[in-house]
Every structure is written in structure tokens, then in C-alpha cells.
Enzyme design. Structure first.
Site, PDB file in Angstrom:
ATOM      1  N   TRP A   1      -2.932   1.699   4.874  1.00 16.88           N
ATOM      2  CA  TRP A   1      -1.739   1.549   4.146  1.00 16.88           C
ATOM      3  C   TRP A   1      -1.729   2.528   2.862  1.00 16.88           C
ATOM      4  O   TRP A   1      -0.210   2.979   2.596  1.00 16.88           O
ATOM      5  CB  TRP A   1      -1.298   0.202   3.721  1.00 16.88           C
TER       6      TRP A   1
ATOM      7  N   ASP B   1       0.537  -1.808  -4.268  1.00 12.56           N
ATOM      8  CA  ASP B   1       0.904  -2.758  -3.108  1.00 12.56           C
ATOM      9  C   ASP B   1       0.068  -4.006  -2.933  1.00 12.56           C
ATOM     10  O   ASP B   1      -0.903  -4.016  -2.707  1.00 12.56           O
ATOM     11  CB  ASP B   1       0.764  -1.735  -1.915  1.00 12.56           C
TER      12      ASP B   1
ATOM     13  N   LYS C   1       3.445 -12.364   4.174  1.00 16.33           N
ATOM     14  CA  LYS C   1       1.968 -13.008   4.515  1.00 16.33           C
ATOM     15  C   LYS C   1       1.973 -14.179   3.439  1.00 16.33           C
ATOM     16  O   LYS C   1       2.191 -15.251   4.167  1.00 16.33           O
ATOM     17  CB  LYS C   1       1.077 -12.075   3.712  1.00 16.33           C
TER      18      LYS C   1
END
Ligand SMILES: Cc1ncc(COP(=O)(O)O)c(C=O)c1O
Length: 423
Positions: A124, A214, A238
Site C-alpha cells: 500500500w 495510512d 476494517k
């Protein structure tokens, strides 16, 4: 009229280890289901059927913000924004907002370049660095996990002394920001929490340079020292709620009018990506995903109302119980990996393995991994296949996964190993 008995029974016999979207607390979902039909503050109208500019929805956002501020102990000089477009949009939005802030602050010439520094520890952050470059910053990797990790894979994070952080002259203006991903969901690599030896090395960088994190996949799983960051963001899907909303926590002094940056070489940016617009309108610049935000508000309330473990002391930080809970659950799976005599091999270096996404391979190869996913599914253990880009197995153990779930998973892993080691 549905009474949900059947659905609740199905949930009770399922262990959902999906990496995201992922399981949410039953209590929040039941309240959400009822509120779709008729919301307590607007009897006869469901929560998804009322105006985002109504007092009832104002209360939803205000409560969610208050709860989030309590849980994360967010200082007063930070704004909480509810944005759209997921983590991927933030790969661009962080860059566009901070480049504009930097151009205005230093009154740059249009030909001046803006640098963004990236610690690339997994898939990511790699993608974020690529998007940063697309958005026009000179994206410099101050650490590249692929070069460091075994087999050219993202498996480890080198000590900060080994990072390639340029030594800057005292009055240098570089860079506009330093970016990293706190937990790499695909690769199972996570920085340590506050005060841990493997925490992000803030002291390697000039404190005047905003740090962007992040935290999509470990948000609300442990205490965070928000004051160390310029921007923290997290896709909801999540630990926070359903997909569709991204939480952004931004320090107030970084909010700028993006149009003002144009005279200093900035580009025009869609109004929806402006943190200042979002902050000025309390995240109501356009119609936000009201139902998603509502479910997030219920999840936040449930974390405060019924934490999984008691607070160790009255002065403990509010997310400390969730942190212990995550340690407790993930260490059960890691112990099974470590005692499996190589049958299971964790992919991440022990010092930085994720408490949220436990990634591993089976010595028996891909065919056995397929059998693992299939047999797990037959036992009601769902979503354990690795990300399509890396393969293998990934068990994601977010907040709504219980200790009992993890014990059942580990018992299954042990049985599977016994059965297939003999074969
Ligand atoms: C750490 C992390 N960052 C970013 C993303 C991308 O998020 P989205 O799919 O919401 O754009 C994900 C998705 O799983 C992620 O886990």
C-alpha cells in the site's frame, strides 16, 4: 417482519477473517438494521432516509466525532473529517493538500519542485508513492522494504539508522511531508505502537515536516500519539465500519485554500479533495454517505461502552484494552506458526509482524494452501486466502473477531497440520 434469529445463528457459526470489508460488532449491526426502518430521533423515517443537514444527522456526526476524540485522545488543534473515495483517494488528497500548503508557505515559483518522502514497507505504501509521483511530487523512497526484505519481498523494516534519509542543511525547505503506512494489510508488516522499539522513527525527521500515516488497517487497535502527525487517515472498512467513508485527522495549520496555491505553481484540485472545504463544512461539503457514518458512530460507541478487556488502570489510555486484546489474539496464531516445525511459515519478520493481518505460507505449497482455504471454509472459517497479489494465507484479526474465534482458528490449524504432515 424479520426477527433476525436465523441471521444471528448464521453469524454465530461463522468466523469472518476477511481483510476488509470485515466483521463489525453484532450490537452495532442490529441497531443499524432497526434504524434503517425507523430512527429513534426521526420516528417513521429510517436513518438512510433523512437529510444530512437535519439536526438528527448533526447529532450522529457530533457523537461520532466526540467518541473518536475520546478514544484516540485527539488534541483540540486537529480536525476530524469524514471523506469519500477510500484510502486510494487519500493517496492523492494528502499529496495535493500538503503540496499546496508547502507552496503557499514557501511562496514557491511554479518551476520549483515539491518533494514527498515515502517509507515503503509494503504494497500500500508502494502504491501511495506511485500515486504521489502521478500527482506531481518528486517521490523519494527513504526506505524500500523490497530491497531490504528476504527474496525481494516486503517482509521486514530495517532499523531507522539504515534508512536513506538525506541530511538536510539547516534551513532547507525539503520535503513537504513524510509518508508511511502503519500496518501493511497485504504483507502483514506493522510498525510498533507508541514507545515501541519498532515504532515509526519520528526523530529521524525534521519535526517541522508533517508526517502522514495510512492507518486504514490498524485504526482503533491501539493508542496513538496524534500530536506527532500532520495527517492520519483510515478507510473505514476494517475496524471502524462499512466501506464508503474514510476518516481523516488533520492538524489545523495544514488546512489551506488550494486555489491560493495556484499562484505558487499549484494545480487546480477538485473541491471535494480539499481538507479545508471539508473542515469548514463539518464534512458536509456534499451529501456524505450518511448510513455508513451512522454505522461508524455505533461501532465507536460500542468500543467505549463495552471494551473487550478492562482498562488496566484509571490513567490508562482508552485504546489500551484493544491493544492488549489484539496482542493476545494474534500471539495465539503466531505461536501456532512458530511451533509448527516449518509446516506454517510466517511471511513477516518477527519484530514487525502485524497484529491485524497474520500472513503465512504452507511448506506444502500452493495446492496445500488451497486445501487449507477450502477446509477452513467448510469449518465456517472464512476469508483466509492471501491477497491476490501475493498468495498464501492471511487471517485478519480485527477488533470484532473474538478470542473464541481465534482459538477455534488455531485448533483448526493444528488439526490441519496433524492431518497433512502425516500425508
Ligand atoms: C493499509 C491500506 N491502505 C489503503 C487501502 C486502500 O483502501 P481503499 O480500497 O479504501 O481505497 C487499503 C485497502 O485494503 C489498505 O489496507
Amino acid at each position: 417482519m424479520a426477527d433476525f434469529t436465523a441471521q444471528l445463528a448464521q453469524r454465530a457459526s461463522t468466523i469472518n477473517l476477511n481483510a476488509g470489508p470485515s466483521p463489525l460488532p453484532d450490537a452495532a449491526l442490529l441497531t443499524a438494521a432497526a434504524s434503517l426502518l425507523s430512527y429513534s430521533e426521526t420516528p417513521g423515517m429510517g436513518i438512510a432516509e433523512i437529510s444530512h443537514r437535519s439536526p438528527a444527522f448533526d447529532h450522529v456526526v457530533a457523537n461520532a466525532n466526540d467518541d473518536l476524540r475520546t478514544l484516540l485522545e485527539i488534541p483540540a488543534n486537529y480536525k476530524v473529517l469524514w471523506m469519500q473515495g477510500g484510502g486510494l483517494t487519500q493517496f492523492a488528497a494528502t499529496v495535493l493538500n500538503l503540496s499546496a500548503w508547502y507552496r503557499i508557505k514557501h511562496q514557491l515559483q511554479p518551476s520549483d519542485e515539491v518533494e514527498g518522502w515515502y517509507a515503503v514497507t509494503g504494497s500500500w505504501s508502494k502504491k501511495a508513492a506511485e500515486e504521489g509521483a502521478r500527482m506531481g511530487v518528486a517521490a523519494r523512497k527513504v526506505f524500500d522494504g523490497k530491497k531490504h526484505g528476504a527474496g525481494g519481498k516486503f517482509t521486514s523494516i530495517a532499523p531507522a539508522d539504515e534508512w536513506d534519509v538525506p541530511q538536510l542543511e539547516e534551513k532547507s525547505r525539503r520535503p513537504a511531508f513524510v509518508y508511511y503506512c502503519d500496518n501493511e494489510t497485504v504483507d502483514g508488516v506493522e510498525f510498533g505502537g507508541v514507545d515501541s522499539e519498532t515504532a515509526f522513527p519520528f526523530d529521524k525527521f525534521d519535526p517541522a515536516v508533517p508526517v502522514v500515516a495510512d492507518m486504514s488497517s490498524n485504526f482503533l487497535s491501539r493508542p496513538v500519539d496524534v500530536s506527532k502527525y500532520g495527517i492520519i487517515y483510515a478507510g473505514a472498512q476494517k475496524n471502524l465500519g462499512p466501506a464508503g467513508v474514510t476518516l481523516v485527522i488533520v492538524r489545523e495549520d495544514l488546512l489551506v485554500d488550494l486555489d491560493e496555491a495556484v499562484q505558487y505553481g499549484g494545480t487546480r484540485v477538485p473541491s471535494m479533495l480539499s481538507y479545508k472545504n471539508m473542515a469548514d463544512t463539518n464534512s458536509m461539503y456534499n451529501t456524505p454517505p450518511t448510513f455508513t457514518i451512522y454505522v461508524c458512530s455505533l461501532v465507536l460507541r460500542s468500543l467505549l461502552a463495552s471494551p473487550p478487556l478492562p482498562l488496566p488502570s484509571p490513567t490508562s489510555r482508552p485504546l489500551a484494552p484493544l491493544s492488549s486484546f489484539a496482542d493476545q489474539k494474534s500471539s495465539l496464531v503466531y505461536s501456532e506458526l512458530d511451533s509448527s516445525e516449518g509446516f506454517y511459515a510466517g511471511t513477516a519478520d518477527k519484530a514487525v509482524r502485524s497484529r491485524m493481518n497474520v500472513t503465512f505460507r504452507l511448506k506444502g505449497g500452493e495446492a496445500l494452501e488451497k486445501a487449507f482455504v477450502k477446509e477452513a471454509s467448510e469449518r465456517g472459517i472464512k476469508g483466509v486466502n492471501g491477497h491476490r497479489s501475493v498468495g498464501g494465507i492471511r487471517t485478519s484479526i480485527y477488533n470484532a473477531v473474538t478470542l473464541e474465534h481465534v482459538k477455534t482458528l488455531v485448533a483448526f490449524m493444528r488439526e490441519f497440520r496433524e492431518k497433512h504432515s502425516q500425508a
